[in-house]
Scaffold this motif. Structure first.
Motif, PDB file in Angstrom:
ATOM      1  N   ARG A  13       0.804  -1.222   0.000  1.00 18.37           N
ATOM      2  CA  ARG A  13       0.000   0.000   0.000  1.00 18.37           C
ATOM      3  C   ARG A  13       0.838   1.273   0.000  1.00 18.37           C
ATOM      4  O   ARG A  13       0.481   2.272  -0.620  1.00 18.37           O
ATOM      5  CB  ARG A  13      -0.897  -0.161   1.236  1.00 18.37           C
ATOM      6  CG  ARG A  13      -1.261   0.982   2.040  1.00 18.37           C
ATOM      7  CD  ARG A  13      -2.009   0.481   3.269  1.00 18.37           C
ATOM      8  NE  ARG A  13      -1.045   0.057   4.291  1.00 18.37           N
ATOM      9  CZ  ARG A  13      -1.375  -0.418   5.475  1.00 18.37           C
ATOM     10  NH1 ARG A  13      -2.635  -0.567   5.806  1.00 18.37           N
ATOM     11  NH2 ARG A  13      -0.439  -0.754   6.334  1.00 18.37           N
ATOM     12  N   GLY A  14       1.937   1.307   0.727  1.00 17.40           N
ATOM     13  CA  GLY A  14       2.825   2.465   0.657  1.00 17.40           C
ATOM     14  C   GLY A  14       2.423   3.644   1.508  1.00 17.40           C
ATOM     15  O   GLY A  14       2.778   4.781   1.194  1.00 17.40           O
ATOM     16  N   SER A  15       1.713   3.392   2.615  1.00 15.86           N
ATOM     17  CA  SER A  15       1.320   4.550   3.432  1.00 15.86           C
ATOM     18  C   SER A  15       2.526   5.167   4.151  1.00 15.86           C
ATOM     19  O   SER A  15       2.545   6.378   4.397  1.00 15.86           O
ATOM     20  CB  SER A  15       0.224   4.180   4.419  1.00 15.86           C
ATOM     21  OG  SER A  15       0.692   3.315   5.416  1.00 15.86           O
ATOM     22  N   ASN A  16       3.524   4.367   4.478  1.00 12.27           N
ATOM     23  CA  ASN A  16       4.745   4.952   5.065  1.00 12.27           C
ATOM     24  C   ASN A  16       5.530   5.753   4.029  1.00 12.27           C
ATOM     25  O   ASN A  16       6.108   6.801   4.360  1.00 12.27           O
ATOM     26  CB  ASN A  16       5.616   3.854   5.684  1.00 12.27           C
ATOM     27  CG  ASN A  16       5.135   3.452   7.057  1.00 12.27           C
ATOM     28  OD1 ASN A  16       5.239   4.227   8.004  1.00 12.27           O
ATOM     29  ND2 ASN A  16       4.571   2.253   7.170  1.00 12.27           N
ATOM     30  N   GLY A  88       7.441  -1.547   4.436  1.00 13.35           N
ATOM     31  CA  GLY A  88       6.479  -2.513   3.931  1.00 13.35           C
ATOM     32  C   GLY A  88       7.013  -3.292   2.741  1.00 13.35           C
ATOM     33  O   GLY A  88       6.248  -3.671   1.859  1.00 13.35           O
ATOM     34  N   ILE A 108      11.337  -0.149   8.751  1.00 15.96           N
ATOM     35  CA  ILE A 108      10.343   0.115   9.794  1.00 15.96           C
ATOM     36  C   ILE A 108       9.564  -1.162  10.044  1.00 15.96           C
ATOM     37  O   ILE A 108       9.123  -1.835   9.111  1.00 15.96           O
ATOM     38  CB  ILE A 108       9.425   1.314   9.465  1.00 15.96           C
ATOM     39  CG1 ILE A 108       8.477   1.562  10.642  1.00 15.96           C
ATOM     40  CG2 ILE A 108       8.663   1.144   8.159  1.00 15.96           C
ATOM     41  CD1 ILE A 108       8.001   2.984  10.765  1.00 15.96           C
ATOM     42  N   PRO A 110       6.597  -3.117  12.661  1.00 15.71           N
ATOM     43  CA  PRO A 110       5.498  -2.804  13.577  1.00 15.71           C
ATOM     44  C   PRO A 110       5.532  -3.592  14.891  1.00 15.71           C
ATOM     45  O   PRO A 110       4.593  -4.331  15.198  1.00 15.71           O
ATOM     46  CB  PRO A 110       4.255  -3.132  12.735  1.00 15.71           C
ATOM     47  CG  PRO A 110       4.705  -4.238  11.843  1.00 15.71           C
ATOM     48  CD  PRO A 110       6.164  -3.990  11.549  1.00 15.71           C
ATOM     49  N   LEU A 171       0.155   1.882  13.010  1.00 16.48           N
ATOM     50  CA  LEU A 171       0.457   2.493  11.710  1.00 16.48           C
ATOM     51  C   LEU A 171       0.501   4.025  11.822  1.00 16.48           C
ATOM     52  O   LEU A 171       1.363   4.676  11.228  1.00 16.48           O
ATOM     53  CB  LEU A 171      -0.572   2.061  10.663  1.00 16.48           C
ATOM     54  CG  LEU A 171      -0.221   2.433   9.214  1.00 16.48           C
ATOM     55  CD1 LEU A 171       1.028   1.702   8.727  1.00 16.48           C
ATOM     56  CD2 LEU A 171      -1.396   2.144   8.283  1.00 16.48           C
ATOM     57  N   GLU A 174       3.765   4.840  13.113  1.00 14.75           N
ATOM     58  CA  GLU A 174       4.808   4.643  12.096  1.00 14.75           C
ATOM     59  C   GLU A 174       4.939   5.877  11.210  1.00 14.75           C
ATOM     60  O   GLU A 174       6.046   6.279  10.839  1.00 14.75           O
ATOM     61  CB  GLU A 174       4.475   3.432  11.216  1.00 14.75           C
ATOM     62  CG  GLU A 174       4.531   2.109  11.932  1.00 14.75           C
ATOM     63  CD  GLU A 174       4.242   0.943  10.989  1.00 14.75           C
ATOM     64  OE1 GLU A 174       4.755   0.944   9.863  1.00 14.75           O
ATOM     65  OE2 GLU A 174       3.490   0.035  11.387  1.00 14.75           O
TER      66      GLU A 174
HETATM   67  C1  GRF Z   1       3.816  -1.348   7.989  1.00 18.86           C
HETATM   68  O1  GRF Z   1       3.123  -1.723   9.139  1.00 18.86           O
HETATM   69  C2  GRF Z   1       5.273  -1.663   8.140  1.00 18.86           C
HETATM   70  O2  GRF Z   1       5.761  -1.482   9.429  1.00 18.86           O
HETATM   71  C3  GRF Z   1       5.276  -3.130   7.811  1.00 18.86           C
HETATM   72  O3  GRF Z   1       4.381  -3.250   6.737  1.00 18.86           O
HETATM   73  C4  GRF Z   1       3.419  -2.215   6.804  1.00 18.86           C
HETATM   74  C5  GRF Z   1       3.499  -1.468   5.512  1.00 18.86           C
HETATM   75  O4  GRF Z   1       2.500  -0.521   5.369  1.00 18.86           O
HETATM   76  N1  GRF Z   1       6.611  -3.599   7.559  1.00 18.86           N
HETATM   77  P1  GRF Z   1       2.546   0.539   4.178  1.00 18.86           P
HETATM   78  O5  GRF Z   1       2.785  -0.236   2.882  1.00 18.86           O
HETATM   79  O6  GRF Z   1       3.663   1.508   4.446  1.00 18.86           O
HETATM   80  O7  GRF Z   1       1.210   1.197   4.183  1.00 18.86           O
END
Ligand code: GRF
Length: 218
Positions: A13-16, A88, A108, A110, A171, A174
């Motif tokens: 998804r790439g929310s980080n 992620g 990163i 969780p 999240l 994060e």
């Molecule tokens: C996050 O919880 C990260 O810590 C884990 O995978 C998830 C990725 O989320 N490694 P996103 O793709 O950044 O939304």
């Protein structure tokens, strides 16, 4: 001064990734995003950046893992990234790739490492009866989720929490923690030596903690 160059590895998804893009756009992270590198060509994370910044390849299209990681490593090197962030990215990185970018690859994760490495961290925290949970940013070494932890963000687990509620609450942490650590990195204040994280040249034997103002405190 030219700003630091950040590359992001993502699988979903790439929310980080978005949190870093938002921090850069807001001027709270003095950096340039130089590429998003993905093992799943259809991943939503790729759509968060212009097509010129997208690199994706399916590992199954290479003869072996080394071949895939050679190509990924060459693309990362060509991007000129100063810092490489796994956010992620759902594949374990091989030793050769980790060595190639040693000391400047971050992940990163969780959970409050060293608790709950690997997958399903929220369910694991509940099953263990933990009072606290959260997220960690650490240097990457070949052993999964085992590199020096730089910083953590914590929350108290409540009796009402489920794995899904914890995932959502962590999240949100994060998204604050990752830009905060990158601020340290691009300011030249972060390094790794002998398996220990250094901040301002000083070894950190305990991770920094994110405070309510998104500052990293000893
Ligand atoms: C996050 O919880 C990260 O810590 C884990 O995978 C998830 C990725 O989320 N490694 P996103 O793709 O950044 O939304």
């Amino acid at each position: 001064m030219t700003s630091s160059r950040i590359a992001v590895l993502a699988s979903g998804r790439g929310s980080n990734l978005q949190a870093l893009l938002d921090a850069i756009a807001a001027g709270t992270l003095q950096a340039q995003l130089v590429g998003v590198f993905c093992d799943r060509p259809g991943a939503p994370a790729l759509l968060r950046v212009p097509s010129a910044l997208r690199w994706s390849a399916r590992p199954v299209d290479f003869p072996d893992r080394d071949g895939y990681e050679q190509a990924l490593g060459d693309a990362l090197a060509a991007s000129g990234a100063d810092w490489i962030v796994c956010a992620g990215y759902m594949r374990i990185l091989g030793a050769a790739l980790v060595a190639r970018f040693s000391g400047r690859m971050l992940n990163i994760h969780p959970s409050l490492l060293p608790r709950h490495r690997g997958l399903h961290t929220h369910a694991a925290a509940l099953a263990s009866g933990d009072a606290e949970h959260g997220a960690s940013v650490h240097f990457i070494i070949p052993e999964l989720d085992a590199g020096a932890v730089i910083a953590q963000a914590r929350l108290a687990i409540s009796p009402q929490d489920t794995a899904d509620s914890l995932a959502a609450r962590v999240l949100a942490l994060e998204h604050r923690l990752l830009p905060a650590v990158l601020r340290l990195a691009v300011a030249g204040r972060l390094a790794e030596r002998g398996g220990t994280a250094l901040v301002d040249g000083q070894p950190m034997f305990t991770p920094l903690t994110l405070d309510s103002h998104d500052r990293l405190m000893p």
